[in-house]
Design a protein around this motif. Sequence first.
Motif, mmCIF file in Angstrom:
data_model
loop_
_atom_site.group_PDB
_atom_site.id
_atom_site.type_symbol
_atom_site.label_atom_id
_atom_site.label_comp_id
_atom_site.label_asym_id
_atom_site.label_seq_id
_atom_site.Cartn_x
_atom_site.Cartn_y
_atom_site.Cartn_z
ATOM 1 N N PHE A 120 0.825 -1.211 0.000
ATOM 2 C CA PHE A 120 0.000 0.000 0.000
ATOM 3 C C PHE A 120 0.863 1.267 0.000
ATOM 4 O O PHE A 120 0.508 2.269 0.607
ATOM 5 N N ALA A 121 1.996 1.237 -0.689
ATOM 6 C CA ALA A 121 2.949 2.346 -0.588
ATOM 7 C C ALA A 121 3.349 2.964 -1.917
ATOM 8 O O ALA A 121 3.832 4.087 -1.947
ATOM 9 N N GLY A 122 3.183 2.272 -3.028
ATOM 10 C CA GLY A 122 3.681 2.777 -4.303
ATOM 11 C C GLY A 122 2.760 3.771 -4.983
ATOM 12 O O GLY A 122 1.574 3.864 -4.686
ATOM 13 N N ASP A 123 3.320 4.521 -5.924
ATOM 14 C CA ASP A 123 2.531 5.425 -6.757
ATOM 15 C C ASP A 123 3.280 5.630 -8.071
ATOM 16 O O ASP A 123 4.070 6.564 -8.222
ATOM 17 N N ALA A 124 3.044 4.745 -9.019
ATOM 18 C CA ALA A 124 3.749 4.804 -10.304
ATOM 19 C C ALA A 124 2.984 3.967 -11.324
ATOM 20 O O ALA A 124 1.942 3.379 -11.012
ATOM 21 N N GLU A 125 3.488 3.946 -12.538
ATOM 22 C CA GLU A 125 2.955 3.084 -13.588
ATOM 23 C C GLU A 125 4.110 2.385 -14.273
ATOM 24 O O GLU A 125 5.244 2.869 -14.272
ATOM 25 N N GLY A 126 3.820 1.239 -14.856
ATOM 26 C CA GLY A 126 4.832 0.514 -15.605
ATOM 27 C C GLY A 126 4.200 -0.144 -16.809
ATOM 28 O O GLY A 126 2.990 -0.044 -17.021
#
Length: 385
Positions: free
Chosen positions: A149-155
């Motif tokens: 519950f910590a990330g904020d990105a896209e791949g």
Amino acid sequence: MATELLRPLVLRHRRGLSVIAAAAPLLVLLAAVDFPCSPVAVRSTELVELTLLAGAREKGAVCLDGSPPGYHLQRGFGSGAHNWLVYLQGGGWCNTTESCSKRKMTELGSSKFMEAVNFTRILSNRHHENPDFYDWNIVVMRYCDGASFAGDAEGQDLDGTKLFFRGLRIWEAVIDELMGKGLATAKKEVSIKCLSDAGFFIDVKDLSGERSMRLLCSGVVHLQNVREALPKNCLTKKDPTDCFFAAEVTKSISTPTFILNPDYDSWQMDHTLESHGQVAKQTSETAVPIKLKCCMVSLTYWKKLISELKVAEEKKDWGLFIDSCFTHCQTPFRISWNSQISPRLGNKTIAEAVGDWYFGRKEEVKQIDCEYPCNPTCSSSLPTA
């Protein structure tokens, strides 16, 4: 078919709440200070259906595959009607595009595969099974981002489609929705505490001499951009990967926290000492020296764990239950949570120790077991990862 939750440390504040997101279960306990006694209500354990987050895509709060995240809510009753237990499901991490691509085809990466959940043990609404929290509002927040519950990105997925690393947004959005469902009505004088179950991972070398846990965590930190959720004071002095480990996160947590962890966590043993089954692959000619080396590494692991736990041990209002059992995650299982054959420290089960700590029934609840195999209550029947 129902799902049994088998598993939920990054600090995050939100509207007066503090949360530690871990690769193992984390619970946030909120209750009014004046917790009144009430008659025991007899209720049956039931399946709790999944609720999908409303407006998830518009908020960018989605699982790895872009599907809306979900949670399960069981309403409290009686004296517990305004008290809340928020359970953040765990389930490890994905640290590469390949591992996240595989994960999105499971319930740990997509709500398309999530099902109803049986609320048992610390989630149970039966008094004999969960004597201190049985009548509370209980929420299970499903884990589908792969970075606590910590990330904020896209791949980009291997097939060219997007991968969404949006755990931080999921946490924010689900809490917003729960506020509208009663979480916001709690009294201002509330006792907010956290419980971390099997989330105290440490940075040690495995039998090959590699730091496999560090490699795993480094991949998560950089792939999913978790810097926003890491302690700022740590980031000014150390590498972000260092700040992802529990020992550093713990230094920045002000909310009273109970750390439940085995001295010899079976998941960590497999991933930090045996190098993913390395011991099992050895030939009979090398079995003895390998076992001796494993024992030495295990002792090093134990000493480092105890040393790093001192930060928590010295914190006022914190609790510890560190048993020397070979297991992983102890709140979801009856045998470890609250049964006749549960692991005990100070003659208390985990459920009793957590209750004593949360409600202040004892001045201090900090128990650290001796070295393996000194505790006779550690059963071979305990679940391992």
